[in-house]
Design a protein around this motif. Structure first.
Motif, PDB file in Angstrom:
ATOM      1  N   PRO A   1      59.196  38.124  -5.832  1.00 26.88           N
ATOM      2  CA  PRO A   1      58.782  38.929  -6.983  1.00 26.88           C
ATOM      3  C   PRO A   1      59.555  40.254  -7.012  1.00 26.88           C
ATOM      4  O   PRO A   1      59.953  40.765  -5.967  1.00 26.88           O
ATOM      5  CB  PRO A   1      57.292  39.170  -6.742  1.00 26.88           C
ATOM      6  CG  PRO A   1      57.103  39.002  -5.278  1.00 26.88           C
ATOM      7  CD  PRO A   1      58.131  38.014  -4.839  1.00 26.88           C
TER       8      PRO A   1
ATOM      9  N   TYR B   1      61.914  37.508  -9.703  1.00 25.89           N
ATOM     10  CA  TYR B   1      61.216  37.112 -10.918  1.00 25.89           C
ATOM     11  C   TYR B   1      60.189  38.188 -11.288  1.00 25.89           C
ATOM     12  O   TYR B   1      59.663  38.885 -10.416  1.00 25.89           O
ATOM     13  CB  TYR B   1      60.558  35.736 -10.767  1.00 25.89           C
ATOM     14  CG  TYR B   1      59.566  35.626  -9.633  1.00 25.89           C
ATOM     15  CD1 TYR B   1      58.227  35.946  -9.824  1.00 25.89           C
ATOM     16  CD2 TYR B   1      59.969  35.195  -8.373  1.00 25.89           C
ATOM     17  CE1 TYR B   1      57.312  35.842  -8.785  1.00 25.89           C
ATOM     18  CE2 TYR B   1      59.060  35.085  -7.323  1.00 25.89           C
ATOM     19  CZ  TYR B   1      57.745  35.408  -7.540  1.00 25.89           C
ATOM     20  OH  TYR B   1      56.842  35.303  -6.517  1.00 25.89           O
ATOM     21  N   PRO B   2      59.912  38.354 -12.583  1.00 26.52           N
ATOM     22  CA  PRO B   2      58.984  39.402 -13.026  1.00 26.52           C
ATOM     23  C   PRO B   2      57.537  39.066 -12.654  1.00 26.52           C
ATOM     24  O   PRO B   2      57.161  37.904 -12.533  1.00 26.52           O
ATOM     25  CB  PRO B   2      59.171  39.426 -14.538  1.00 26.52           C
ATOM     26  CG  PRO B   2      59.718  38.099 -14.887  1.00 26.52           C
ATOM     27  CD  PRO B   2      60.489  37.611 -13.692  1.00 26.52           C
ATOM     28  N   VAL B   3      56.757  40.113 -12.483  1.00 32.62           N
ATOM     29  CA  VAL B   3      55.323  39.984 -12.199  1.00 32.62           C
ATOM     30  C   VAL B   3      54.553  40.909 -13.139  1.00 32.62           C
ATOM     31  O   VAL B   3      55.105  41.890 -13.637  1.00 32.62           O
ATOM     32  CB  VAL B   3      55.004  40.321 -10.722  1.00 32.62           C
ATOM     33  CG1 VAL B   3      55.587  39.274  -9.797  1.00 32.62           C
ATOM     34  CG2 VAL B   3      55.509  41.688 -10.348  1.00 32.62           C
ATOM     35  N   PRO B   4      53.260  40.634 -13.380  1.00 32.40           N
ATOM     36  CA  PRO B   4      52.496  41.407 -14.368  1.00 32.40           C
ATOM     37  C   PRO B   4      51.853  42.680 -13.818  1.00 32.40           C
ATOM     38  O   PRO B   4      50.789  43.075 -14.278  1.00 32.40           O
ATOM     39  CB  PRO B   4      51.436  40.410 -14.835  1.00 32.40           C
ATOM     40  CG  PRO B   4      51.187  39.574 -13.630  1.00 32.40           C
ATOM     41  CD  PRO B   4      52.540  39.446 -12.957  1.00 32.40           C
ATOM     42  N   PHE B   5      52.466  43.319 -12.816  1.00 33.08           N
ATOM     43  CA  PHE B   5      51.929  44.567 -12.295  1.00 33.08           C
ATOM     44  C   PHE B   5      53.089  45.479 -11.886  1.00 33.08           C
ATOM     45  O   PHE B   5      54.218  45.041 -11.737  1.00 33.08           O
ATOM     46  CB  PHE B   5      50.977  44.327 -11.110  1.00 33.08           C
ATOM     47  CG  PHE B   5      51.537  43.439 -10.034  1.00 33.08           C
ATOM     48  CD1 PHE B   5      52.294  43.970  -9.001  1.00 33.08           C
ATOM     49  CD2 PHE B   5      51.306  42.076 -10.057  1.00 33.08           C
ATOM     50  CE1 PHE B   5      52.821  43.152  -8.014  1.00 33.08           C
ATOM     51  CE2 PHE B   5      51.812  41.252  -9.065  1.00 33.08           C
ATOM     52  CZ  PHE B   5      52.580  41.800  -8.040  1.00 33.08           C
ATOM     53  N   THR B   6      52.791  46.759 -11.724  1.00 32.07           N
ATOM     54  CA  THR B   6      53.826  47.744 -11.416  1.00 32.07           C
ATOM     55  C   THR B   6      53.834  48.065  -9.920  1.00 32.07           C
ATOM     56  O   THR B   6      52.910  47.711  -9.181  1.00 32.07           O
ATOM     57  CB  THR B   6      53.564  49.061 -12.181  1.00 32.07           C
ATOM     58  OG1 THR B   6      52.342  49.613 -11.692  1.00 32.07           O
ATOM     59  CG2 THR B   6      53.469  48.819 -13.683  1.00 32.07           C
TER      60      THR B   6
ATOM     61  N   GLU C   1      50.760  50.097  -8.956  1.00 31.90           N
ATOM     62  CA  GLU C   1      49.569  49.275  -8.734  1.00 31.90           C
ATOM     63  C   GLU C   1      49.626  48.578  -7.374  1.00 31.90           C
ATOM     64  O   GLU C   1      48.608  48.453  -6.697  1.00 31.90           O
ATOM     65  CB  GLU C   1      49.418  48.231  -9.846  1.00 31.90           C
ATOM     66  CG  GLU C   1      49.084  48.848 -11.185  1.00 31.90           C
ATOM     67  CD  GLU C   1      49.140  47.832 -12.314  1.00 31.90           C
ATOM     68  OE1 GLU C   1      48.248  47.898 -13.180  1.00 31.90           O
ATOM     69  OE2 GLU C   1      50.053  46.994 -12.343  1.00 31.90           O
TER      70      GLU C   1
END
Length: 65
Positions: free
Chosen positions: A38, A55-60, A63
């Motif tokens: 990630p 690969y992109p993930v839905p958090f920063t 976080e």
């Protein structure tokens, strides 16, 4: 590994820290290594010893920290 090429999908944490040492040793023996990870992680960071595919993930990163 017998073909000289490895695809690694690690889990962040202590398992990765141990695995990285093994990958460094395999790289010194001539293996080609691709790590899929990630784009935000605690320990998995690019190095010159392997190709990193992220690969992109839905958090920063904030976080995650």
């Amino acid at each position: 590994a017998a073909g000289g090429k490895l695809l690694v999908v690690p889990v962040d944490g202590s398992h990765w820290l141990s695995m990285r040492e093994v990958l460094d040793g395999l790289r010194q023996k001539g293996h080609e290594i691709v790590v899929v990870a990630p784009e935000i992680s605690l320990y998995i960071k690019p190095t010159k010893n392997f190709v990193m595919k992220m690969y992109p993930v839905p958090f920063t990163q904030e976080e995650m920290d």
